[in-house]
Design a protein around this motif. Sequence first.
Motif, PDB file in Angstrom:
ATOM      1  N   PRO A  94       0.832  -1.214   0.000  1.00  0.00           N
ATOM      2  CA  PRO A  94       0.000   0.000   0.000  1.00  0.00           C
ATOM      3  C   PRO A  94       0.862   1.256   0.000  1.00  0.00           C
ATOM      4  N   LEU A  95       0.264   2.343  -0.409  1.00  0.00           N
ATOM      5  CA  LEU A  95       0.968   3.627  -0.440  1.00  0.00           C
ATOM      6  C   LEU A  95       0.755   4.448   0.819  1.00  0.00           C
ATOM      7  N   THR A  96      -0.037   3.921   1.758  1.00  0.00           N
ATOM      8  CA  THR A  96      -0.285   4.644   3.002  1.00  0.00           C
ATOM      9  C   THR A  96      -0.176   3.691   4.186  1.00  0.00           C
ATOM     10  N   VAL A  97       0.226   4.253   5.316  1.00  0.00           N
ATOM     11  CA  VAL A  97       0.318   3.462   6.542  1.00  0.00           C
ATOM     12  C   VAL A  97      -1.057   2.968   7.005  1.00  0.00           C
ATOM     13  N   PRO A  98      -2.124   3.790   6.959  1.00  0.00           N
ATOM     14  CA  PRO A  98      -3.442   3.271   7.368  1.00  0.00           C
ATOM     15  C   PRO A  98      -3.878   2.037   6.586  1.00  0.00           C
ATOM     16  N   GLU A  99      -3.527   1.964   5.296  1.00  0.00           N
ATOM     17  CA  GLU A  99      -3.859   0.765   4.526  1.00  0.00           C
ATOM     18  C   GLU A  99      -3.073  -0.440   5.035  1.00  0.00           C
ATOM     19  N   MET A 100      -1.833  -0.217   5.451  1.00  0.00           N
ATOM     20  CA  MET A 100      -1.038  -1.296   6.040  1.00  0.00           C
ATOM     21  C   MET A 100      -1.668  -1.773   7.339  1.00  0.00           C
ATOM     22  N   VAL A 101      -2.175  -0.820   8.115  1.00  0.00           N
ATOM     23  CA  VAL A 101      -2.856  -1.177   9.366  1.00  0.00           C
ATOM     24  C   VAL A 101      -4.056  -2.071   9.079  1.00  0.00           C
ATOM     25  N   ASP A 102      -4.849  -1.718   8.091  1.00  0.00           N
ATOM     26  CA  ASP A 102      -6.021  -2.524   7.745  1.00  0.00           C
ATOM     27  C   ASP A 102      -5.606  -3.950   7.396  1.00  0.00           C
ATOM     28  N   PHE A 103      -4.504  -4.075   6.661  1.00  0.00           N
ATOM     29  CA  PHE A 103      -4.019  -5.401   6.276  1.00  0.00           C
ATOM     30  C   PHE A 103      -3.582  -6.195   7.509  1.00  0.00           C
TER      31      PHE A 103
END
Length: 259
Positions: free
Chosen positions: A50-59
């Motif tokens: 992902p290009l954002t940390v929040p998307e990494m959190v979701d994963f």
Amino acid sequence: MSTWILLRGLTREARHWGRFPGLLKEAVSTDRLRLIDLPGNGEFADLRAPLTVPEMVDFVRTAAALQQDDGGPYNVVAMSLGGMVATDWAQRHPREIGRLVLINTSMRPFSRLDERLRPSAWPPLLDVASHWSDAPRVERVIHQLTCNNADALNADLAAWSEIRRSAPVSRANALRQLWAAARFTAAARRPQCPLLILSSRADRLVNAICSVKLAAAWRAEHRVHPWAGHDLPHDDPAWTSEQIRAWLMSEQAQSTVAL
């Protein structure tokens, strides 16, 4: 008994923790230890980062839910980019994080760009980017940048080169993770859970002032290693696990007195 989750940083994966997970399990007396890779790394090397940390959190939240055996909240130990992911997780979903240990991480608004990535590290990183397919060369440069303990240098380089060959992180994913890290801005408020910050005074990748500023802003307990590099769990896994154990004991003692 809570599950402990370990999160690594930029282009690193579960196997890069080395001896640390075993020592941590003994230190905190748990069998519930989960090593979760960020998307694009390790087990998930075939995924697009992902290009954002929040998307990494979701994963990571989804991956943790699939592995959960106690329903949380989780105790999270995270370093570098993983520390940004853990921080955002704790701030946006506070009921899911019981304790947080951040190792040599940095983030806006607390630190400047030249503090978050030392200017002296830029040329070696450009060399890494331009020779990405040369595993031995890349891993040697990464070792020089992140590790001050070279006692097992040859074994480290062999192991890391094999990791790179068996689960290669693409150059595109490395750049996407770097972009996400550079853009991430944490909320100013302190995470609601108990928080420990560990840092290395001799970190050659990230200026140690980043952890000092973060600890001061959040009034968090902060313990500093005198000689280790950015990869503190590699350089001194025994010290790292012992600091976490001692912090837990202190926290439990304070809770007992409060009662």
